[in-house]
Design an enzyme around this catalytic site. Structure first.
Site, PDB file in Angstrom:
ATOM      1  N   ASP A  52       0.783  -1.213   0.080  1.00 17.07           N
ATOM      2  CA  ASP A  52       0.014   0.013  -0.023  1.00 17.07           C
ATOM      3  C   ASP A  52       0.930   1.260  -0.045  1.00 17.07           C
ATOM      4  OD1 ASP A  52      -2.186  -1.934   0.246  1.00 17.07           O
ATOM      5  OD2 ASP A  52      -3.313  -0.588   1.873  1.00 17.07           O
ATOM      6  N   ASN A  94      -4.684  -2.316  -4.544  1.00 16.76           N
ATOM      7  CA  ASN A  94      -5.947  -2.428  -3.714  1.00 16.76           C
ATOM      8  C   ASN A  94      -5.902  -1.592  -2.348  1.00 16.76           C
ATOM      9  OD1 ASN A  94      -8.434  -3.419  -3.179  1.00 16.76           O
ATOM     10  ND2 ASN A  94      -7.549  -5.216  -2.296  1.00 16.76           N
ATOM     11  N   ASP A 326     -11.125  -2.999  11.968  1.00 13.03           N
ATOM     12  CA  ASP A 326     -10.144  -3.903  11.295  1.00 13.03           C
ATOM     13  C   ASP A 326      -9.541  -4.878  12.371  1.00 13.03           C
ATOM     14  OD1 ASP A 326     -10.216  -2.934   8.789  1.00 13.03           O
ATOM     15  OD2 ASP A 326      -8.733  -1.329   9.013  1.00 13.03           O
ATOM     16  N   GLU A 354     -11.097  -5.030   1.642  1.00 12.70           N
ATOM     17  CA  GLU A 354     -10.266  -5.877   0.544  1.00 12.70           C
ATOM     18  C   GLU A 354     -11.159  -7.102  -0.103  1.00 12.70           C
ATOM     19  OE1 GLU A 354      -7.198  -3.622   2.795  1.00 12.70           O
ATOM     20  OE2 GLU A 354      -9.288  -4.185   3.047  1.00 12.70           O
ATOM     21  N   HIS A 398      -4.820  -9.490   3.375  1.00 13.62           N
ATOM     22  CA  HIS A 398      -3.932  -9.753   4.400  1.00 13.62           C
ATOM     23  C   HIS A 398      -4.522 -10.090   5.828  1.00 13.62           C
ATOM     24  CE1 HIS A 398      -4.447  -5.343   5.817  1.00 13.62           C
ATOM     25  NE2 HIS A 398      -5.395  -5.420   4.724  1.00 13.62           N
ATOM     26  N   ARG A 399      -5.626  -9.294   6.026  1.00 14.65           N
ATOM     27  CA  ARG A 399      -6.056  -9.581   7.421  1.00 14.65           C
ATOM     28  C   ARG A 399      -6.842 -10.896   7.545  1.00 14.65           C
ATOM     29  NH1 ARG A 399      -4.424  -5.299   9.967  1.00 14.65           N
ATOM     30  NH2 ARG A 399      -4.716  -3.348   8.938  1.00 14.65           N
ATOM     31  N   LYS A 434       0.724  -6.319   2.125  1.00 16.60           N
ATOM     32  CA  LYS A 434      -0.004  -5.237   2.002  1.00 16.60           C
ATOM     33  C   LYS A 434       0.158  -4.450   3.185  1.00 16.60           C
ATOM     34  CE  LYS A 434      -4.913  -3.523   1.630  1.00 16.60           C
ATOM     35  NZ  LYS A 434      -4.606  -2.887   0.407  1.00 16.60           N
TER      36      LYS A 434
END
Length: 674
Positions: A52, A94, A326, A354, A398-399, A434
């Site tokens: 990012d 993204n 998040d 995402e 990623h999460r 990311k």
């Protein structure tokens, strides 16, 4: 970073140690844009290095910023609201934290420059993430914004217009706080002669992220007046002024995985997290309160946290998660270890991230065996008595990868049987780039696993059969460590030759082996910090290695060293007795059966490449003599393990050999094919 198709996590155990967090994504990309819009040079310390931030840096360079990166320091000379180019196509991957604010800033700047036009796009998923509320707000302001594909979604083109600042700029706040952040970052560029007012329509979600924006704006000289959460006034005469140097605090969202780790596995000692703490300006730092509600014991310092297990099983929760959107994802996996069902509420924003994170999380938790109920804005997760092995689809998110890695601690499951612990496969682990490229390395640095749970593949075979090349390639494909046991004996031989120890001095050789300071770095072998890889290929060293490998005292001295290479997430070990003596419990054992003729030809080609002349017949005779010596020695003779699979690679290239070994390994795993 593990740039491989999948990463297998064996059942993991207790955790302890220190993790240094990468810089906050939310803070990093806001600071980058603010520095770019300002006049003068801003130095950012510990900026996040991730996908990012890289796309934001690339965009700022295109727009005219001079950027110098030197270790921990990133120096940005801004374009002071006057981009160097009047048109550009910007690819933003993204990264919502780049797409939304750059769209707003360039839309405003385009109205101030005749003929300016900028196109902003990204990956396929970015073009599926709604941006219509921001587009509507900018159009209402007088900016020209065109959606080049589907209306309300990127890619976009911004191209001039006439700003109308008489009425408040209205923007919805109930889908994403990033739309309001984008306007707050962009409109100081227009507030030179008069104040600009932004009004939020509907309830504003993710308020802590707006607090981050306001805090950073103040550092750059913009004192926004906040009237509740409905009205924001940017004062007349606003101008971005660089604060000079700004430190980027660690990412509080990324801290959530290690806070959860401490709550689950910090049994004997705490997990310490450095880079973020009680003084954080990020809203997700409040995840520690949710973890405490589930039973974690948290000690907070200004810039660090220490977490250990308290209640076990964890306590079930019913929580409004709007303030930690998040980080709240981590709670969904923690819920698997709780004493009852947990419900996460007010998480509708998950659906426009995402990926659709509510649907994705429900799907992947069910793969593990969990009972999950999902709604438009909630998720209800029941604890698991018995985990199922699962290949976790990460959706290029990623999460998802980082959260679901916590399912690998199922050996500790308070409601289950530790002996029924299962591995977890993370598909596309590189998606963590990311925000946290080294996440899995950080995880492995603070967790332990039973040696029997750490997977091992052994590749044994005669001299010059290609064991080392095959092992290194298989390990690279799986993300595992390597052990070239032949190198151990060669290093011992080299160290002995340097010390003047005879090949017949068994005890002297054993003492030499025990004293070695040895490290492998890929295909490089370092002895006391010196790269000795080339010297190990010397024929005299190889001959001595073959002789001394027969000494029991030497083999005993190297045994513990070899076993110590069994480290997370796995090991590929090659040699002559890896499957029979060192790792008899290996999950897959390979025995190479390349012919002496094929091996001699390979060795000849290697020597020719080095400019060394040799006889093919002599090389073959030497290999056959070594084979006989290895087969007939009393200690650990060369032979395949009873359960080894034979692989004749006489006519097989390295790529085909690797594919065969990996296919055999995957066939033995409890996962569906990735």
């Amino acid at each position: 970073m593990y740039s491989i198709p999948h990463l297998d996590l064996p059942p993991l155990g207790h955790a302890a140690g220190t993790v240094q967090l990468p810089g906050s994504k939310s803070i990093s990309n806001r600071l980058l844009l603010l520095a770019g819009l300002s006049e003068g040079t801003t130095t950012l310390v510990d900026l996040l290095d991730s996908d990012d931030t890289r796309v934001m840096l690339a965009a700022l360079r295109t727009l005219g910023c001079a950027i110098v990166q030197d270790g921990r320091f990133t120096r940005i000379t801004g374009f002071a609201g006057r981009p160097a180019v009047a048109s550009a196509e910007l690819f933003l991957g993204n990264a919502g934290t780049a797409m939304r604010p750059l769209t707003a800033a360039l839309a405003v700047l385009a109205t101030q420059q005749g003929g300016a036009a900028y196109t902003l796009g990204g990956v396929k998923r970015m073009h599926e993430r709604p941006i219509g509320d921001l587009v509507d707000a900018l159009r209402g302001l007088g900016c020209t914004v065109d959606c080049l594909g589907t209306e309300g979604y990127p890619p976009l083109r911004v191209a001039g217009g006439t700003l109308d600042l008489a009425a408040p700029v209205k923007v919805r706040g109930d889908v994403s706080s990033q739309f309001l952040t984008a306007l707050l970052l962009a409109l100081p560029l227009a507030a030179t002669d008069r104040a600009v007012t932004i009004e939020v329509v509907g309830e504003l979600i993710s308020k802590p992220y707006i607090e981050i924006t306001l805090n950073l704006l103040a550092r750059f000289g913009i004192a926004v007046e906040r009237q509740g959460w409905e009205r924001f006034v940017i004062p007349a005469g606003s101008r971005y002024v660089t604060p000079g140097e700004v430190h980027v605090e660690g990412d509080a969202s990324s801290a959530s995985y290690f806070i959860a780790l401490g709550a689950i596995a910090g049994v004997d000692a705490p997990v310490r997290i450095e880079g973020v703490g009680a003084a954080s300006i990020q809203g997700d730092i409040r995840f520690k309160e949710a973890a405490e509600a589930m039973g974690a014991v948290v000690h907070a310092e200004p810039n660090a946290l220490e977490i250990r297990r308290g209640a076990w099983p964890l306590k079930a929760i019913d929580l409004d998660c709007n303030h930690i959107p998040d980080a709240a994802m981590t709670l969904a996996v923690m819920a698997l270890y709780a004493d009852g069902p947990s419900t996460l509420r007010n998480i509708a924003s998950w659906r426009v991230k995402e990926t659709d994170r509510i649907a994705a999380m429900a799907c992947e938790l069910r793969k593990l065996g969990a009972t999950v109920e999902e709604g438009e804005d909630f998720l209800r997760v029941e604890p698991l008595a018995r985990f199922q092995p699962a290949a976790i689809h990460t959706y290029d998110d990623h999460r998802m990868a980082m959260c679901l890695s916590l399912a690998a601690f199922n050996r500790l499951n308070p409601a289950g049987d530790g002996e029924r612990a299962v591995p977890v496969r993370i598909l596309d682990p590189k998606c963590v780039a990311k925000t946290f490229p080294d996440y899995f390395e950080a995880l492995f640095s603070v967790v332990e696993a039973r040696a029997a749970d750490i997977p091992v593949i052994t590749i044994d075979g005669p001299t010059a059969s290609g064991k080392g090349t095959l092992s290194a390639s298989v390990a690279a494909g799986l993300g595992w460590h390597t052990l070239d046991s032949g190198s151990l004996y060669r290093v011992t031989a080299l160290a002995a030759r340097r010390a003047g120890v005879s090949a017949d001095d068994e005890q002297g050789l054993a003492a030499t082996a025990r004293a070695m300071q040895l490290r492998f770095e890929g295909v490089r072998v370092l002895l006391a910090g010196e790269d000795v890889s080339d010297e190990l290929r010397d024929e005299a060293v190889g001959m001595m290695a073959s002789r001394i490998s027969a000494w029991p005292a030497v083999r005993a001295a190297l045994y513990d060293l070899q076993c110590g290479f069994r480290q997370l997430p796995g090991l590929v070990a090659d040699g002559r007795d890896m499957g029979t003596v060192i790792f008899p419990d290996a999950g897959l054992k390979i025995f190479l059966t390349a012919t002496a003729a094929a091996r001699a030809e390979r060795r000849l080609n290697q020597l020719i490449a080095k400019g060394i002349s040799a006889s093919l017949d002599d090389l073959r005779a030497d290999l056959e003599a070594r084979d006989e010596r290895d087969r007939t020695r009393e200690t650990a003779p060369l032979r395949p393990a009873e359960d080894a699979l034979r692989l004749d690679n006489s006519q097989l290239g390295i790529e085909a050999s690797v594919q065969q070994v990996v296919a055999w390994w995957n066939a033995r795993q409890p996962f569906d094919a990735p």
